[in-house]
Design an enzyme around this catalytic site. Structure first.
Site, PDB file in Angstrom:
ATOM      1  N   LYS A 263       0.824  -1.212   0.000  1.00 16.93           N
ATOM      2  CA  LYS A 263       0.000   0.000   0.000  1.00 16.93           C
ATOM      3  C   LYS A 263       0.861   1.267   0.000  1.00 16.93           C
ATOM      4  O   LYS A 263       0.556   2.234  -0.700  1.00 16.93           O
ATOM      5  CB  LYS A 263      -0.912  -0.037   1.231  1.00 16.93           C
ATOM      6  CG  LYS A 263      -2.041   0.935   1.176  1.00 16.93           C
ATOM      7  CD  LYS A 263      -3.056   0.641   2.265  1.00 16.93           C
ATOM      8  CE  LYS A 263      -2.477   0.865   3.654  1.00 16.93           C
ATOM      9  NZ  LYS A 263      -3.420   0.602   4.741  1.00 16.93           N
TER      10      LYS A 263
ATOM     11  N   HIS B 168      15.546 -11.418 -18.155  1.00 18.66           N
ATOM     12  CA  HIS B 168      15.476 -10.193 -18.963  1.00 18.66           C
ATOM     13  C   HIS B 168      14.796  -9.093 -18.143  1.00 18.66           C
ATOM     14  O   HIS B 168      13.858  -9.366 -17.404  1.00 18.66           O
ATOM     15  CB  HIS B 168      14.698 -10.459 -20.258  1.00 18.66           C
ATOM     16  CG  HIS B 168      14.885  -9.374 -21.257  1.00 18.66           C
ATOM     17  ND1 HIS B 168      14.189  -8.178 -21.197  1.00 18.66           N
ATOM     18  CD2 HIS B 168      15.725  -9.273 -22.314  1.00 18.66           C
ATOM     19  CE1 HIS B 168      14.609  -7.391 -22.189  1.00 18.66           C
ATOM     20  NE2 HIS B 168      15.530  -8.032 -22.877  1.00 18.66           N
TER      21      HIS B 168
HETATM   22  C1  1AE Z   1      18.501  -4.379 -21.661  1.00 16.60           C
HETATM   23  C2  1AE Z   1      18.070  -5.476 -22.596  1.00 16.60           C
HETATM   24  C3  1AE Z   1      18.778  -5.458 -23.919  1.00 16.60           C
HETATM   25  C4  1AE Z   1      18.115  -6.344 -24.932  1.00 16.60           C
HETATM   26  O1  1AE Z   1      17.301  -7.157 -24.620  1.00 16.60           O
HETATM   27  C5  1AE Z   1      18.462  -6.228 -26.319  1.00 16.60           C
HETATM   28  O2  1AE Z   1      17.689  -6.907 -27.155  1.00 16.60           O
HETATM   29  C6  1AE Z   1      19.495  -5.469 -26.786  1.00 16.60           C
HETATM   30  O3  1AE Z   1      19.736  -5.415 -28.106  1.00 16.60           O
HETATM   31  P1  1AE Z   1      20.879  -4.511 -28.723  1.00 16.60           P
HETATM   32  O4  1AE Z   1      22.178  -5.066 -28.297  1.00 16.60           O
HETATM   33  O5  1AE Z   1      20.683  -3.120 -28.217  1.00 16.60           O
HETATM   34  O6  1AE Z   1      20.679  -4.613 -30.192  1.00 16.60           O
END
Ligand code: 1AE
Length: 410
Positions: A98, A264
């Site tokens: 809360k 992720h």
């Molecule tokens: C913080 C997560 C980064 C990610 O998932 C991702 O797809 C990065 O891709 P690039 O390296 O920026 O192409």
């Protein structure tokens, strides 16, 4: 008595912060105190929250770390473990349910009791375990992200996998936006990538891990993970925050889920960036991810396309590897917009226990993804040996092309 302690930063121009702290400690535990008859107070004392400290920062005192000129207090409150069950949802509801909606208040940290932590075995593999799977004992690891996978069929996906694998990367992960779909259903995708990984290993002599994205309804995740592992998945990718830490805990502590889990950070930007609201990056993407069992944790780096302040990045790293927790450490994976020119800075900030992770920085190499992977490995090697990239690149055409494309020669 055993307690978990939460530290908050509360902003208010006029509030009596001591009273505010007392009202949280009482309101989030026994509800009311002074109105209780003495006999009831005795009974309820074991459930009562306790204010540990209130440190007030007046804007005039020059020590303000928040937005300039604001008045705030750092407040620590302990909550008796007896009030809640040993799961992260109950913990978060108790310490920040809360009150997360009650004005400018940010949850900075949690100090968890041994009793609470005993329910959390942490990462199954951790840094050491992932290194052992790959047979890479010391150097920073390199992870490549599938890019432009939506609309690709299995052949297209396999081709992209091979290109990444032949570049010598240690891990390949699905893009987090690749969901179950008709063109590349989970098991077929895993089989295709497993076969490609075997084929690439014959050529490169290197093992690699492929992290397949678990998606869909929560009730299907475990069964999906088991099917993926049966089909040859060597790691899993999981978008933790849209599902919740408890789902990660369920997956990571499942004895039949026998591969590392990469967490992720999608959705994290809705929670950590404000100085006034939400949960600090180090708690959200550091301590809680590790406790819930992530073997690798992705987060935006200070250098690339989606940036986070460097101090916050290093605070996440500290939480992921700190020996204060008696569980395995999680691999820090600073990500987003990473290219070979950034490698010396990444290694200087994170040391060697880091995963260099790139999508565009690999696929966007002018000579293709394999050259992209090689350029990264060359940059890692140069940085480990203290050789400036510009100098190393003189005899390494892949690195030279990468530096020409993204910069970082100096
Ligand atoms: C913080 C997560 C980064 C990610 O998932 C991702 O797809 C990065 O891709 P690039 O390296 O920026 O192409």
């Amino acid at each position: 008595m055993s307690y978990c302690t939460a530290t908050y930063r509360i902003y208010d121009d006029k509030a009596d912060f001591h009273r505010k702290a007392e009202s949280i400690a009482i309101g989030m535990t026994v509800g009311t105190w002074t109105e209780l008859p003495l006999i009831k107070q005795d009974e309820m004392r074991r459930h009562l929250g306790r204010v540990e400290s209130v440190t007030i920062h007046e804007p005039a005192d020059g020590t303000d770390n928040g937005a300039a000129g604001e008045r705030y207090a750092d407040v620590s409150i302990s909550y008796p473990d007896v009030n809640f069950t040993s799961d992260i949802p109950a913990l978060l509801i108790t310490v920040f349910g809360k009150i997360s909606m009650d004005g400018k208040i940010k949850l900075l940290d949690l100090k968890l009791s041994d009793a609470f932590l005993s329910a959390y075995p942490g990462p199954k593999f951790g840094i050491q375990g992932v290194r052992e799977l790959l047979d890479v004992p010391h150097r920073p690891l390199l992870m490549s992200i599938f890019k432009s996978v939506i609309g690709y069929d299995l052949g297209g996906l396999r081709e992209q996998f091979m290109a990444q694998a032949l570049g010598g990367v240690d891990l390949i992960k699905d893009d987090e936006i690749l969901f179950e779909n008709l063109l590349t259903p989970l098991e077929q995708r895993v089989r295709a990538c497993y076969e490609a990984a075997q084929e690439a290993e014959q050529i490169t002599g290197k093992r690699l891990l492929y992290a397949v994205n678990l998606t869909g309804r929560t009730s299907t995740l475990r069964e999906q993970a088991l099917r993926a592992i049966e089909a040859g998945a060597s790691a899993l990718l999981f978008n933790v925050l849209p599902y919740g830490f408890d789902v990660l805990h369920e997956l990571s502590s499942d004895p039949e889920i026998t591969v590392p889990i990469a967490a992720h950070p999608s959705l994290a930007g809705a929670i950590y960036p404000s100085p006034h609201y939400g949960i600090s990056a180090s708690l959200l993407l550091g301590k809680l991810m590790r406790i819930a069992g992530a073997d690798l944790v992705l987060f935006p780096s200070p250098y690339g396309s989606v940036v986070m302040p460097r101090e916050e990045n290093l605070a996440i790293q500290r939480e992921l590897v700190s020996s204060e927790l008696a569980i395995r450490s999680s691999f820090p994976v600073p990500s987003a917009g990473i290219h070979p020119g950034l490698v010396p800075q990444i290694l200087s900030d994170f040391g060697t226990d880091v995963v260099v992770n790139a999508g565009g920085g690999i696929h966007g190499h002018p000579n293709g993804a394999s050259s992209g992977g090689r350029a990264f490995l060359q940059a890692i090697d140069a940085a480990l040996n203290g050789v400036p990239l510009e100098q190393a690149a003189q005899s390494l055409p892949e690195l030279m092309a990468a530096l020409d494309t993204w910069g970082g020669r100096k």
